[in-house]
Design an enzyme around this catalytic site. Sequence first.
Site, PDB file in Angstrom:
ATOM      1  N   GLU A  40       0.819  -1.212   0.000  1.00  0.00           N
ATOM      2  CA  GLU A  40       0.000   0.000   0.000  1.00  0.00           C
ATOM      3  C   GLU A  40       0.855   1.265   0.000  1.00  0.00           C
ATOM      4  O   GLU A  40       0.519   2.244  -0.659  1.00  0.00           O
ATOM      5  CB  GLU A  40      -0.949   0.006   1.198  1.00  0.00           C
ATOM      6  CG  GLU A  40      -2.111  -0.955   1.073  1.00  0.00           C
ATOM      7  CD  GLU A  40      -3.050  -0.599  -0.076  1.00  0.00           C
ATOM      8  OE1 GLU A  40      -3.012   0.545  -0.555  1.00  0.00           O
ATOM      9  OE2 GLU A  40      -3.814  -1.478  -0.488  1.00  0.00           O
ATOM     10  N   TYR A 122      -6.886   7.323   3.036  1.00  0.00           N
ATOM     11  CA  TYR A 122      -7.059   6.217   2.090  1.00  0.00           C
ATOM     12  C   TYR A 122      -6.352   4.950   2.574  1.00  0.00           C
ATOM     13  O   TYR A 122      -6.965   3.878   2.651  1.00  0.00           O
ATOM     14  CB  TYR A 122      -6.532   6.573   0.683  1.00  0.00           C
ATOM     15  CG  TYR A 122      -6.247   5.296  -0.051  1.00  0.00           C
ATOM     16  CD1 TYR A 122      -7.286   4.524  -0.546  1.00  0.00           C
ATOM     17  CD2 TYR A 122      -4.945   4.781  -0.138  1.00  0.00           C
ATOM     18  CE1 TYR A 122      -7.056   3.288  -1.128  1.00  0.00           C
ATOM     19  CE2 TYR A 122      -4.704   3.546  -0.713  1.00  0.00           C
ATOM     20  CZ  TYR A 122      -5.764   2.813  -1.205  1.00  0.00           C
ATOM     21  OH  TYR A 122      -5.539   1.597  -1.747  1.00  0.00           O
ATOM     22  N   ASP A 140      -9.625   5.450  -3.383  1.00  0.00           N
ATOM     23  CA  ASP A 140      -8.430   5.842  -4.138  1.00  0.00           C
ATOM     24  C   ASP A 140      -8.856   6.388  -5.488  1.00  0.00           C
ATOM     25  O   ASP A 140     -10.041   6.609  -5.740  1.00  0.00           O
ATOM     26  CB  ASP A 140      -7.503   4.633  -4.300  1.00  0.00           C
ATOM     27  CG  ASP A 140      -8.012   3.689  -5.363  1.00  0.00           C
ATOM     28  OD1 ASP A 140      -9.239   3.560  -5.497  1.00  0.00           O
ATOM     29  OD2 ASP A 140      -7.191   3.103  -6.092  1.00  0.00           O
TER      30      ASP A 140
END
Length: 350
Positions: A40, A122, A140
């Site tokens: 991520e 996010y 996103d």
Amino acid sequence: MPGESLRPEVAEAVLHWYAAAGRPLPWRTSLDPYSVWLSEIMLQQTSVKAVLPYYRRFRAAFPDVSALAAAPLDDVLREWAGLGYYARARNLQAAAQRIAANGGRFPADRAAWRALPGIGEYTAAALASIVNGEDVIALDGNLMRVGARITADDGDIEAPSTRNRIAGALRAILPHGHAGDFNQAMMDLGATVCLPRAPRCDVCPIRDFCRALATGAPVAFPVRSAKPARARRDFVVAVVRNDAGRVLVARQPDRGIWGGLWVLPFAEGRRWAAALPALEEMAATPLDRGSARSLARVEHGFTHFIGRYTAYAAMSARAPRGHRVRWVDPRVPGVGVPVPHARIMRALPR
DNA sequence: AATTCGGGGGC
DNA sequence: GCCCCAGAATT
């Protein structure tokens, strides 16, 4: 524009499509927090294709969170060099050290993820949904675009009001207990089908529900305000070599561009004479230009400008002093060097 | 709300 | 060339 709410069949269709057409990515083979967390962070503003080779190398260099926590920052940045946004690497290690100090236990919910450096709204939502099974939308760029299209939302995608509206519409159809899959399914849909400029609506699993497609112009969504053109900026670079053929590099301050990486002395401007004081400051030594002719010229695009780097051979009047300068082999620096400077180093005559 | 942070893929 | 990418931190 509120519009009607989405039908729950949309989520079902997306999950069904994901099971059959989702991308096989290395961080999806297991749900261990370290893998997902690392992916991520690397994927922030960076495409999957660009991340893949870095992810493999980084995992090999730092197999787990304790290895990452214990590594010298220079080693972390060396593995990150070329991927960009180096604050990510610094924050990643800072977070690793917090996790390691906590007995190696990763956050258990969205709020705890959010409290770690380098993790914003996010990423916290993405990790909580994937790792902890929390029912949250991870909004996103992909979910934003897919969401704007299926709801035909014509608000400026940069405006918080638009984002909140889209997040609300998606939250209403979020399948309980499957948020991680739903988020990733929507990302894959955005990355492989609902493409920004050439969406493949013919193979889209939710085309029957898409209000943007119904308007006949799906590419018109999301609405985005125009951005000004990038300016061009010139930089002078000093190439100082010693008798062994090594070049002098200086460590950038932790904050600002290329923070923590090692660079050739450089300064903004077109002329050597004007740049000289700044170059000498960076090199920690007085400099003379070796030749009026440039050694190399490199152009490099950034988000907000295009840099033109002109490298000149330079001679040092005395040995540079200081812990923020060192000599490296231009072919194998062994430290993190940003792309345009690495390109200059590779272009130097042996 | 605006800026600053890199770099590359794809058209 | 231009747009966009599994955005965050700072001001």
